[in-house]
Scaffold this motif. Sequence first.
Motif, PDB file in Angstrom:
ATOM      1  N   LEU A 112       0.813  -1.217   0.000  1.00 39.07           N
ATOM      2  CA  LEU A 112       0.000   0.000   0.000  1.00 39.07           C
ATOM      3  C   LEU A 112       0.848   1.268   0.000  1.00 39.07           C
ATOM      4  O   LEU A 112       0.326   2.368   0.072  1.00 39.07           O
ATOM      5  CB  LEU A 112      -0.915   0.009   1.232  1.00 39.07           C
ATOM      6  N   ASN A 113       2.191   1.087  -0.071  1.00 42.47           N
ATOM      7  CA  ASN A 113       3.124   2.214  -0.055  1.00 42.47           C
ATOM      8  C   ASN A 113       2.977   3.059   1.208  1.00 42.47           C
ATOM      9  O   ASN A 113       3.102   4.282   1.176  1.00 42.47           O
ATOM     10  CB  ASN A 113       2.935   3.093  -1.304  1.00 42.47           C
ATOM     11  N   ILE A 114       2.668   2.405   2.319  1.00 44.07           N
ATOM     12  CA  ILE A 114       2.550   3.091   3.604  1.00 44.07           C
ATOM     13  C   ILE A 114       3.932   3.160   4.243  1.00 44.07           C
ATOM     14  O   ILE A 114       4.608   2.146   4.386  1.00 44.07           O
ATOM     15  CB  ILE A 114       1.581   2.357   4.549  1.00 44.07           C
ATOM     16  N   LYS A 115       4.345   4.359   4.616  1.00 39.88           N
ATOM     17  CA  LYS A 115       5.660   4.556   5.218  1.00 39.88           C
ATOM     18  C   LYS A 115       5.502   4.954   6.686  1.00 39.88           C
ATOM     19  O   LYS A 115       4.935   6.005   6.989  1.00 39.88           O
ATOM     20  CB  LYS A 115       6.430   5.652   4.479  1.00 39.88           C
ATOM     21  N   PRO A 116       5.983   4.142   7.610  1.00 43.87           N
ATOM     22  CA  PRO A 116       5.912   4.505   9.028  1.00 43.87           C
ATOM     23  C   PRO A 116       6.858   5.661   9.363  1.00 43.87           C
ATOM     24  O   PRO A 116       7.953   5.762   8.805  1.00 43.87           O
ATOM     25  CB  PRO A 116       6.361   3.229   9.741  1.00 43.87           C
ATOM     26  N   VAL A 117       6.424   6.515  10.262  1.00 44.78           N
ATOM     27  CA  VAL A 117       7.285   7.559  10.828  1.00 44.78           C
ATOM     28  C   VAL A 117       7.762   7.012  12.168  1.00 44.78           C
ATOM     29  O   VAL A 117       6.958   6.706  13.044  1.00 44.78           O
ATOM     30  CB  VAL A 117       6.513   8.876  11.025  1.00 44.78           C
ATOM     31  N   MET A 118       9.070   6.877  12.307  1.00 39.43           N
ATOM     32  CA  MET A 118       9.640   6.202  13.465  1.00 39.43           C
ATOM     33  C   MET A 118      10.376   7.177  14.376  1.00 39.43           C
ATOM     34  O   MET A 118      10.754   8.284  13.976  1.00 39.43           O
ATOM     35  CB  MET A 118      10.605   5.106  13.009  1.00 39.43           C
ATOM     36  N   GLY A 119      10.566   6.748  15.620  1.00 41.76           N
ATOM     37  CA  GLY A 119      11.307   7.563  16.576  1.00 41.76           C
ATOM     38  C   GLY A 119      11.966   6.686  17.613  1.00 41.76           C
ATOM     39  O   GLY A 119      12.014   5.458  17.470  1.00 41.76           O
ATOM     40  N   ALA A 120      12.470   7.310  18.670  1.00 41.72           N
ATOM     41  CA  ALA A 120      13.131   6.584  19.750  1.00 41.72           C
ATOM     42  C   ALA A 120      12.447   6.885  21.067  1.00 41.72           C
ATOM     43  O   ALA A 120      12.052   8.025  21.337  1.00 41.72           O
ATOM     44  CB  ALA A 120      14.610   6.973  19.835  1.00 41.72           C
ATOM     45  N   THR A 121      12.282   5.866  21.884  1.00 44.81           N
ATOM     46  CA  THR A 121      11.732   6.044  23.229  1.00 44.81           C
ATOM     47  C   THR A 121      12.811   6.669  24.122  1.00 44.81           C
ATOM     48  O   THR A 121      13.999   6.672  23.763  1.00 44.81           O
ATOM     49  CB  THR A 121      11.305   4.707  23.830  1.00 44.81           C
ATOM     50  N   PRO A 122      12.437   7.182  25.300  1.00 47.39           N
ATOM     51  CA  PRO A 122      13.451   7.724  26.220  1.00 47.39           C
ATOM     52  C   PRO A 122      14.529   6.706  26.584  1.00 47.39           C
ATOM     53  O   PRO A 122      15.663   7.066  26.887  1.00 47.39           O
ATOM     54  CB  PRO A 122      12.614   8.117  27.452  1.00 47.39           C
ATOM     55  N   LYS A 123      14.166   5.422  26.510  1.00 51.45           N
ATOM     56  CA  LYS A 123      15.135   4.361  26.828  1.00 51.45           C
ATOM     57  C   LYS A 123      16.078   4.074  25.670  1.00 51.45           C
ATOM     58  O   LYS A 123      17.138   3.475  25.848  1.00 51.45           O
ATOM     59  CB  LYS A 123      14.360   3.094  27.212  1.00 51.45           C
ATOM     60  N   GLY A 124      15.677   4.496  24.448  1.00 49.46           N
ATOM     61  CA  GLY A 124      16.516   4.258  23.281  1.00 49.46           C
ATOM     62  C   GLY A 124      16.042   3.132  22.405  1.00 49.46           C
ATOM     63  O   GLY A 124      16.768   2.666  21.531  1.00 49.46           O
ATOM     64  N   GLU A 125      14.802   2.678  22.616  1.00 49.49           N
ATOM     65  CA  GLU A 125      14.216   1.661  21.753  1.00 49.49           C
ATOM     66  C   GLU A 125      13.515   2.346  20.586  1.00 49.49           C
ATOM     67  O   GLU A 125      13.131   3.512  20.661  1.00 49.49           O
ATOM     68  CB  GLU A 125      13.206   0.820  22.537  1.00 49.49           C
ATOM     69  N   ILE A 126      13.320   1.603  19.495  1.00 50.14           N
ATOM     70  CA  ILE A 126      12.629   2.150  18.328  1.00 50.14           C
ATOM     71  C   ILE A 126      11.121   2.060  18.544  1.00 50.14           C
ATOM     72  O   ILE A 126      10.613   1.047  19.020  1.00 50.14           O
ATOM     73  CB  ILE A 126      13.038   1.386  17.056  1.00 50.14           C
ATOM     74  N   CYS A 127      10.421   3.152  18.189  1.00 49.69           N
ATOM     75  CA  CYS A 127       8.963   3.153  18.305  1.00 49.69           C
ATOM     76  C   CYS A 127       8.367   3.759  17.035  1.00 49.69           C
ATOM     77  O   CYS A 127       9.049   4.465  16.286  1.00 49.69           O
ATOM     78  CB  CYS A 127       8.506   3.947  19.526  1.00 49.69           C
ATOM     79  N   GLN A 128       7.106   3.464  16.798  1.00 45.89           N
ATOM     80  CA  GLN A 128       6.407   4.029  15.650  1.00 45.89           C
ATOM     81  C   GLN A 128       5.573   5.216  16.111  1.00 45.89           C
ATOM     82  O   GLN A 128       4.783   5.114  17.041  1.00 45.89           O
ATOM     83  CB  GLN A 128       5.510   2.977  14.982  1.00 45.89           C
ATOM     84  N   LEU A 129       5.769   6.359  15.440  1.00 52.30           N
ATOM     85  CA  LEU A 129       5.075   7.588  15.800  1.00 52.30           C
ATOM     86  C   LEU A 129       3.836   7.828  14.952  1.00 52.30           C
ATOM     87  O   LEU A 129       2.933   8.569  15.348  1.00 52.30           O
ATOM     88  CB  LEU A 129       6.024   8.784  15.661  1.00 52.30           C
ATOM     89  N   GLY A 130       3.813   7.247  13.771  1.00 52.68           N
ATOM     90  CA  GLY A 130       2.695   7.463  12.865  1.00 52.68           C
ATOM     91  C   GLY A 130       2.998   6.814  11.534  1.00 52.68           C
ATOM     92  O   GLY A 130       3.961   6.059  11.398  1.00 52.68           O
ATOM     93  N   GLN A 131       2.197   7.133  10.529  1.00 47.59           N
ATOM     94  CA  GLN A 131       2.440   6.595   9.194  1.00 47.59           C
ATOM     95  C   GLN A 131       1.720   7.454   8.172  1.00 47.59           C
ATOM     96  O   GLN A 131       0.822   8.223   8.501  1.00 47.59           O
ATOM     97  CB  GLN A 131       1.973   5.146   9.092  1.00 47.59           C
TER      98      GLN A 131
END
Length: 279
Positions: A184-203
């Motif tokens: 579907l050509n959906i691209k996640p917008v990613m970030g980092a948690t305060p601990k330094g893990e990868i998280c998804q912020l949106g898409q």
Amino acid sequence: MSYKIIVDSCGELTREMKASGCCETAPLSIQVDDFHIIDDDTFNQADFLQKVAASPNCPKSSCPSPESYMEGYCCEAERVYVVTLSAELSGSYNSAVLGKNLYHEEYGEKDIYVFNSRSASVGETLTAMKIMECEEAGMTFPEVIEKVEEYIEGMDTYFVLESLETLRKNGRLTGIKAIAATVLNIKPVMGATPKGEICQLGQARGIKKALEKMTDAVAKNLKNGSEKVLAISHCNCLERALSVKQMLEKKLTVKSIIILDTRGISSMYANDGGVIIAV
């Protein structure tokens, strides 16, 4: 120099940092099929991306050994600082700490401190720049540590990639249950948690909209922007990075914006076309 900064090679060094004489890189290594690549000044991004594109297998990385970190501590500098990518993503932090313990056992006491950036790429760059700023301001070793740890606590990291496959296959997306469908050509917008893990912020649908959404998130979360340097790194997509810079300049005010090419480890995870922001 009375101090030295070692940045593992997931972090990019600016031209000024390289010329300062106080910064050096601790190279990680990458394995692509039968090719063993050292992420140092010999790294060739174009050749690397070609090898990755031609391979059916996922590239793998190895962090610097404790012994190699210990060798970096053997220098005339009175104070040594290390900046590693997030301890949640790599063994580089633990290796640097073990190298510090080995140094103390072998050579005795010395001021050595290892910073877990809780980020990667330009997040490490900004952390090293903050160390330099504090040292040049004449702060003591404990003062530098306190100020930089506080800086890391307030730093945010964001990224949009063409593909999350390398991160997924290497187990760096732990805890993220839903990754958008490629079809579907959906691209996640990613970030980092305060601990330094990868998280998804949106898409968003399409890379352009995802980058727009990422810059919206940066602008929304930024505090005291006029006092901060914002850094962008890109993997083989300078025009895209410049476009992101223009988007940001319309939405926020910062002290300055720097753009850097990803090094080997960042190129491995960002893949061709990835953009990373730290501020």
